[in-house]
Write an enzyme that holds these catalytic residues in place. Structure first.
Site, PDB file in Angstrom:
ATOM      1  N   MET A 142       3.475  15.974  -3.543  1.00 50.15           N
ATOM      2  CA  MET A 142       2.971  15.844  -2.250  1.00 50.15           C
ATOM      3  C   MET A 142       1.476  15.664  -2.249  1.00 50.15           C
ATOM      4  O   MET A 142       0.824  15.665  -1.061  1.00 50.15           O
ATOM      5  CB  MET A 142       3.164  17.203  -1.288  1.00 50.15           C
ATOM      6  CG  MET A 142       4.750  17.621  -1.225  1.00 50.15           C
ATOM      7  SD  MET A 142       5.681  16.391  -0.107  1.00 50.15           S
ATOM      8  CE  MET A 142       4.953  16.357   1.388  1.00 50.15           C
ATOM      9  N   GLY A 145      -3.014  19.753   0.163  1.00 49.35           N
ATOM     10  CA  GLY A 145      -4.365  19.620   0.268  1.00 49.35           C
ATOM     11  C   GLY A 145      -4.778  20.200   1.630  1.00 49.35           C
ATOM     12  O   GLY A 145      -4.069  20.796   2.347  1.00 49.35           O
ATOM     13  N   TYR A 179      -3.350  10.491   0.360  1.00 49.60           N
ATOM     14  CA  TYR A 179      -3.133  11.560   1.406  1.00 49.60           C
ATOM     15  C   TYR A 179      -1.783  12.046   1.526  1.00 49.60           C
ATOM     16  O   TYR A 179      -0.746  11.253   2.117  1.00 49.60           O
ATOM     17  CB  TYR A 179      -3.840  11.075   2.777  1.00 49.60           C
ATOM     18  CG  TYR A 179      -3.392  11.968   3.921  1.00 49.60           C
ATOM     19  CD1 TYR A 179      -3.840  13.566   3.896  1.00 49.60           C
ATOM     20  CD2 TYR A 179      -2.830  11.516   5.157  1.00 49.60           C
ATOM     21  CE1 TYR A 179      -3.471  14.051   4.990  1.00 49.60           C
ATOM     22  CE2 TYR A 179      -2.569  12.382   6.186  1.00 49.60           C
ATOM     23  CZ  TYR A 179      -2.864  13.631   6.051  1.00 49.60           C
ATOM     24  OH  TYR A 179      -2.677  14.564   7.043  1.00 49.60           O
ATOM     25  N   ARG A 180      -1.572  13.293   1.106  1.00 50.13           N
ATOM     26  CA  ARG A 180      -0.149  14.056   1.139  1.00 50.13           C
ATOM     27  C   ARG A 180       0.816  12.954   0.534  1.00 50.13           C
ATOM     28  O   ARG A 180       2.015  12.962   1.004  1.00 50.13           O
ATOM     29  CB  ARG A 180       0.407  14.040   2.593  1.00 50.13           C
ATOM     30  CG  ARG A 180      -0.279  15.377   3.276  1.00 50.13           C
ATOM     31  CD  ARG A 180      -0.558  16.862   2.708  1.00 50.13           C
ATOM     32  NE  ARG A 180      -1.746  16.764   1.988  1.00 50.13           N
ATOM     33  CZ  ARG A 180      -2.824  16.985   2.226  1.00 50.13           C
ATOM     34  NH1 ARG A 180      -3.115  17.269   3.469  1.00 50.13           N
ATOM     35  NH2 ARG A 180      -3.981  16.934   1.390  1.00 50.13           N
ATOM     36  N   ASN A 181       0.407  12.562  -0.678  1.00 50.40           N
ATOM     37  CA  ASN A 181       1.214  11.622  -1.361  1.00 50.40           C
ATOM     38  C   ASN A 181       0.741  11.481  -2.668  1.00 50.40           C
ATOM     39  O   ASN A 181      -0.141  10.973  -3.157  1.00 50.40           O
ATOM     40  CB  ASN A 181       1.468  10.220  -0.719  1.00 50.40           C
ATOM     41  CG  ASN A 181       2.257   9.404  -1.480  1.00 50.40           C
ATOM     42  OD1 ASN A 181       2.959   9.485  -2.241  1.00 50.40           O
ATOM     43  ND2 ASN A 181       2.092   8.045  -1.170  1.00 50.40           N
TER      44      ASN A 181
END
Ligand SMILES: Cc1cc2nc3c(=O)[nH]c(=O)nc-3n(C[C@H](O)[C@H](O)[C@H](O)COP(=O)(O)OP(=O)(O)OC[C@H]3O[C@@H](n4cnc5c(N)ncnc54)[C@H](O)[C@@H]3O)c2cc1C
Length: 309
Positions: A142, A145, A179-181
């Site tokens: 994921m 962060g 970002y979140r990936n």
């Protein structure tokens, strides 16, 4: 979130090699296994989920890198697969932690235990992970962060099981996480090597306390949730407003379906007040998304993962 039903098959490997065997056993039978970390960013449908889920809960191992017996150490882990092993066979114990501030974690290492271990060793930089539940594998997948940074900022190398069922070691430069990936596609995280900056333990502890205090004030940390439901939109388009603020501005805090409710504390969290079903949570998320789109023209993208069928 504590909602959702059961799975048809659940496999619990205890080592990266067993994880690889489990993934390959599924693929040889034409099944695409789903990987479950801590389930902290996941909503699973009610009823029985068909197919196989592989859980990493029994792969909770975190350790320091064993230096080579000749004392040269090993900076190139791709050349040294034994660095991923929790056992020291033929190697000597690491010396002063400050000399090599790195840790190897298998996929099931819990993020709270990673943060605690780093603090106890005087390894700084990762304090922002405090208060984030889940596993290292899920965190890497994921790219967990916050405003402090992202987990991938501290990754030297990730060992994945690739599409051919082989181990493959990847650097952040090769993966280009976003970002979140974690940008890993169907690859499965088996383990990761993390690097840190040595820092006084008292300073690390103080930063952790400050971050936790901040989080406790604005997030429903003690309630059942799946963390942030939506990714933050492009701030230029949203006038600098994050997803939670947009939900709040649309008057949706406190909106509920059954026992699923948009947290009155933070608009980007849906909490389970006790007896919510996955159906309630999923319907509420869609309702919020539609309402935000209607009022602001912004289509929020989901951060949480859903396993629906
Ligand atoms: C109270 C609370 C606070 C939170 N705060 C934050 C925050 O500040 N920042 C943040 O980023 N997140 C936050 N989260 C969300 C969550 O903790 C993180 O996304 C975490 O990294 C999820 O890890 P997990 O192991 O639980 O993943 P899961 O929820 O189990 O899985 C998430 C996704 O990762 C995949 N996955 C899991 N393990 C692997 C693996 N080994 N290989 C490949 N894919 C895998 C799953 O298939 C799924 O698609 C919060 C959640 C809660 C409940």
């Amino acid at each position: 979130m504590r909602v959702g039903g059961r799975v048809e098959w659940f496999l619990e490997p205890t080592t990266p090699e067993e994880l690889r065997s489990a993934v390959n056993a599924c693929r040889e039978r034409g099944l695409a296994p789903r990987i479950l970390g801590g389930g902290a960013n996941l909503i699973i449908a009610d009823g029985i989920l068909p197919g196989v889920v592989i859980g990493t809960g029994r792969m909770n191992r975190l350790f320091r890198i064993w230096p080579a017996v000749d004392g040269e150490g090993s900076s190139d882990q791709e050349q040294d697969p034994s660095a991923w092993s929790a056992e020291p066979s033929g190697r000597v114990a690491p010396a002063d932690p400050a000399l090599d501030p790195r840790l190897v974690g298998w996929a099931g290492t819990t993020l709270p235990s990673l943060v605690r271990a780093a603090r106890d060793l005087g390894y700084g930089g990762i304090e922002g992970v405090v208060g984030i539940p889940g596993h290292l594998g899920g965190g890497v997948a994921m790219n967990a962060g916050g405003h402090w940074g992202e987990l991938w900022d501290h990754i030297e190398l990730v060992r994945v099981i690739d599409e051919e069922g082989e181990f493959l070691d990847l650097t952040p430069e090769q993966v280009q996480p976003g970002y979140r990936n974690g940008n890993l596609g169907t690859r499965v995280v088996a383990a990761a090597i993390l690097h840190f900056e040595p820092a006084p333990k008292a300073l690390i502890e103080q930063r952790m306390r400050e971050i936790l205090r901040e989080k406790n004030a604005v997030q429903p940390v003690s309630e059942r949730s799946a963390g942030c439901v939506f990714k933050n939109p492009d701030l230029e388009v949203s006038g600098g407003r994050g997803a939670g603020r947009l939900v709040d501005d649309c008057g949706l805090k406190g909106r509920s379906i059954g026992d699923a409710m948009v947290s009155p504390l933070h608009g980007n969290f849906v909490v389970n007040r006790g007896a919510a079903r996955a159906t309630d949570v999923l319907a509420l998320i869609e309702e919020v998304r539609a309402e935000v789109a209607q009022q602001t023209g912004i289509e929020l993208e989901l951060e949480v993962k859903r396993w629906l069928d």
